[in-house]
Design an enzyme around this catalytic site. Structure first.
Site, PDB file in Angstrom:
ATOM      1  N   LYS A  43      14.092 -26.813   5.536  1.00 40.94           N
ATOM      2  CA  LYS A  43      15.408 -26.926   6.162  1.00 40.94           C
ATOM      3  C   LYS A  43      16.096 -28.182   5.642  1.00 40.94           C
ATOM      4  O   LYS A  43      15.497 -29.256   5.573  1.00 40.94           O
ATOM      5  CB  LYS A  43      15.278 -27.006   7.688  1.00 40.94           C
ATOM      6  N   HIS A  50       5.149 -26.972  12.630  1.00 43.25           N
ATOM      7  CA  HIS A  50       6.530 -27.473  12.520  1.00 43.25           C
ATOM      8  C   HIS A  50       6.716 -28.823  13.242  1.00 43.25           C
ATOM      9  O   HIS A  50       7.281 -29.758  12.686  1.00 43.25           O
ATOM     10  CB  HIS A  50       7.530 -26.470  13.089  1.00 43.25           C
ATOM     11  N   LYS A  79       1.912 -19.449   6.970  1.00 39.94           N
ATOM     12  CA  LYS A  79       1.048 -19.636   8.114  1.00 39.94           C
ATOM     13  C   LYS A  79       0.854 -18.306   8.862  1.00 39.94           C
ATOM     14  O   LYS A  79       1.714 -17.448   8.704  1.00 39.94           O
ATOM     15  CB  LYS A  79       1.610 -20.696   9.042  1.00 39.94           C
ATOM     16  N   ARG A 107       0.802  -1.232   0.000  1.00 45.36           N
ATOM     17  CA  ARG A 107       0.000   0.000   0.000  1.00 45.36           C
ATOM     18  C   ARG A 107       0.831   1.276   0.000  1.00 45.36           C
ATOM     19  O   ARG A 107       0.433   2.287  -0.546  1.00 45.36           O
ATOM     20  CB  ARG A 107      -0.889  -0.009   1.242  1.00 45.36           C
ATOM     21  N   ASP A 126       1.470 -21.723  17.088  1.00 43.56           N
ATOM     22  CA  ASP A 126       2.591 -21.089  16.390  1.00 43.56           C
ATOM     23  C   ASP A 126       3.618 -22.114  15.898  1.00 43.56           C
ATOM     24  O   ASP A 126       4.166 -21.972  14.810  1.00 43.56           O
ATOM     25  CB  ASP A 126       3.262 -20.091  17.351  1.00 43.56           C
TER      26      ASP A 126
HETATM   27  C1  BG6 Z   1       7.894 -19.489  13.211  1.00 44.37           C
HETATM   28  C2  BG6 Z   1       7.208 -19.015  14.460  1.00 44.37           C
HETATM   29  O1  BG6 Z   1       7.019 -20.219  12.398  1.00 44.37           O
HETATM   30  O2  BG6 Z   1       8.990 -20.325  13.564  1.00 44.37           O
HETATM   31  C3  BG6 Z   1       8.176 -18.288  15.346  1.00 44.37           C
HETATM   32  O3  BG6 Z   1       6.141 -18.154  14.105  1.00 44.37           O
HETATM   33  C4  BG6 Z   1       9.388 -19.148  15.648  1.00 44.37           C
HETATM   34  O4  BG6 Z   1       7.551 -17.897  16.561  1.00 44.37           O
HETATM   35  C5  BG6 Z   1       9.977 -19.667  14.336  1.00 44.37           C
HETATM   36  O5  BG6 Z   1      10.329 -18.328  16.310  1.00 44.37           O
HETATM   37  C6  BG6 Z   1      11.062 -20.677  14.610  1.00 44.37           C
HETATM   38  O6  BG6 Z   1      11.712 -20.957  13.389  1.00 44.37           O
HETATM   39  P1  BG6 Z   1      13.259 -21.295  13.336  1.00 44.37           P
HETATM   40  O7  BG6 Z   1      13.530 -21.566  11.908  1.00 44.37           O
HETATM   41  O8  BG6 Z   1      13.979 -20.111  13.878  1.00 44.37           O
HETATM   42  O9  BG6 Z   1      13.421 -22.493  14.227  1.00 44.37           O
END
Ligand code: BG6
Length: 519
Positions: free
Chosen positions: A198, A257, A164, A53, A252
């Protein structure tokens, strides 16, 4: 300077980044694109158009991105010469996707840039929605109204990437899937879970399926239990308190993950190494996921919230003192749970999952702990020089260290040299850094590359997402009741006492993953 690699399809496509003024664009996307380009993986003609924007010129956008690329690149110094060559492809256009009058002109705006960049309109496009989730649907509507969503073919396509959170619970995730599916087919949607990008996470499957000595052991006959840890030492980053307090550790990190890691370790080998087959197998794991006990949620899942403490030798505030977090927040910053994968292979094998903020270290790992031999014929000792003391016997362990110091390790018993039969446990380590002498590509590099080549293996499919939400939503609902309070833990510790009890009940113990000592 970019050099082309023969093994890679250097597709000419346009990358549209919606929400280009945000953090994700500056910290992850443009540095990843720059690194891909530096290593010869991007076509010289691929234009990248930032859309947001705010009003900004191409030059301003380029200057801003140079700063962040210099900070986040992994491929060396950003020289003037390299930057000039790379940044020729960066453009910025002011677009408000919530304003329908902008939708009509979106197509001509993009086509004008494409003509400026390569002299013609490009029929292949990636639309990366680096926006707030509330704008996913409006952005896709904008693309649809602008008639920019073709039926995908080899010659023309649109691939839409979303980040996400994909919804807030089962119902909202289903609503989002439903909305997106009105305008896009599933093969046009790429849902990013950056953990899957990763390098060490991709290695889990490869390791399992290409080494015949380990896979036969990964089942209920040999495995005692599995521990998956995604630990962070940081608290709530500047500006994230509002988001995090609506989300919490379960949404989160665990819902996405951690469950994805669990799928990769627990899934059956696919018949073919293809996106659909792999995701079919992961889905089966998610569908058979069940609580670790038949009792109430509090018996197998623990929520914690950090209070003030010490992190990496510094005094740090508690969660409720963090910026934009309500002083009476009941949001969990830690979660631990015991789950079962109820299928033939894993029946009765507990999977212990934990993730949290303000834990002692940033470290993610999967540890598979094997059963003890049937009889204990020897004593086990731990020695400091010549002084040895008897300790409990130690099981074999296979450990995938996802980050940092990426490695795979195996723990086993050896005879301690001397006149007695005494066991000394030892570790055999494979460290990526030592073996390959190269920095590993960032998750976003791999994922962006896969979007460009149309490989959706490392992206979450809507049915996987739904199955994950189905599992966590009852826990969320329980924890969001006003009477629920997470257990406190001091910042810089491994979470609340309840997390220890979870394992102690069955005489097990959490590992203490550490990057400072041997695994
Ligand atoms: C993100 C979360 O998806 O993953 C964060 O929203 C978190 O809160 C992050 O810190 C961790 O990712 P990584 O790659 O640093 O382990």
């Amino acid at each position: 300077m970019a050099n082309s690699s023969p093994s890679v399809d250097l597709t000419t496509a346009t990358i549209l980044i919606f929400g280009a003024s945000g953090d994700l664009t500056a910290r992850k996307l443009i540095p990843a694109l720059y690194d891909l380009w530096s290593e010869g993986f991007l076509s010289e003609e691929l234009p990248i158009i930032g859309l947001a924007r705010r009003s900004k010129t191409d030059e301003q956008f380029r200057a801003e991105q140079r700063e962040s690329v210099s900070q986040f690149t992994r491929t060396g110094t950003v020289t003037d010469e390299k930057w000039t060559t790379f940044s020729r492809r960066l453009f910025y256009r002011e677009v408000d996707i919530t304003d329908e009058s902008d939708h009509v002109s979106l197509k001509s705006t993009i086509e004008d840039v494409e003509r400026e960049a390569v002299g013609d309109v490009i029929s292949k496009r990636v639309a990366y929605l680096a926006t707030a989730p509330s704008l996913f649907y409006p952005a896709v509507q904008a693309l649809s109204r602008a008639e920019m969503i073709p039926r995908n073919s080899d010659d023309q396509w649109l691939r839409v990437v979303i980040e996400k959170p994909f919804g807030h619970d089962l119902e909202s995730a289903q609503k989002l899937s439903q909305e997106l599916s009105e305008l896009l087919s599933e093969d046009q949607i790429y849902r990013i879970d950056h953990y899957l990008g990763k390098e060490t996470v991709q290695n889990i499957l490869l390791f399992r399926l290409s080494n015949s000595i380990f896979e036969p052991l990964l089942n209920r006959n040999h495995v005692d239990h599995v521990q998956i840890t995604v630990a962070e030492s940081q608290g709530i980053e500047h500006g994230r308190g509002g988001y995090y307090d609506r989300s919490g550790a379960l949404r989160d990190v665990l819902q996405n993950h951690v469950l994805q890691l669990l799928c990769l370790i627990a899934m059956e080998p696919p018949a073919l190494f293809s996106g659909e087959e792999i995701r079919d197998e992961k889905l089966k794991v998610l569908k058979t996921l069940s609580p670790g006990s038949k009792g109430p949620i509090s018996e197998w899942a623990v929520a914690g919230q950090y209070t003030a403490g010490q992190s990496q030798d510094q005094a740090v505030p508690g969660y409720r003192e963090e910026e934009r977090v309500p002083a009476d927040s009941h949001r969990e910053t830690f979660v631990a749970m015991e789950v079962l994968v109820e299928n033939w292979r894993w029946e009765g094998v507990p999977f212990y999952l934990r993730t949290g903020k303000r834990l002692p270290e940033r470290v993610s790992e999967i540890a598979i702990q094997f059963k003890h031999p049937p009889m204990n014929l020897f004593t086990t000792v731990e020695c400091d020089g010549d002084i040895c003391s008897m300790v409990e016997r130690k099981p074999n362990e296979l450990i995938f260290r996802i980050q940092p110091k990426e490695s795979i390790s195996m723990k086993f018993s050896t005879k301690r040299p001397g006149m007695q039969y005494q066991i000394q446990p030892v570790t055999m380590d494979f460290a990526f850094e030592d073996a390959y002498h190269t920095s590993l590509p960032e998750a976003y590099e791999r994922l962006l590359m896969d979007v460009l080549r149309g490989d959706s293996t490392l992206f979450t499919r809507s049915d996987e997402l739904e199955a994950a939400w189905k599992f966590v939503t009852p826990i969320l609902e329980q924890w969001e009741r006003p009477e629920h309070t997470p257990e406190p833990y001091y910042a810089g510790t491994w979470g609340p006492a309840g997390a220890l009890t979870l394992l102690e009940k069955s005489k097990r113990r959490w590992r203490t993953p550490s990057t400072r000592k041997k695994l």
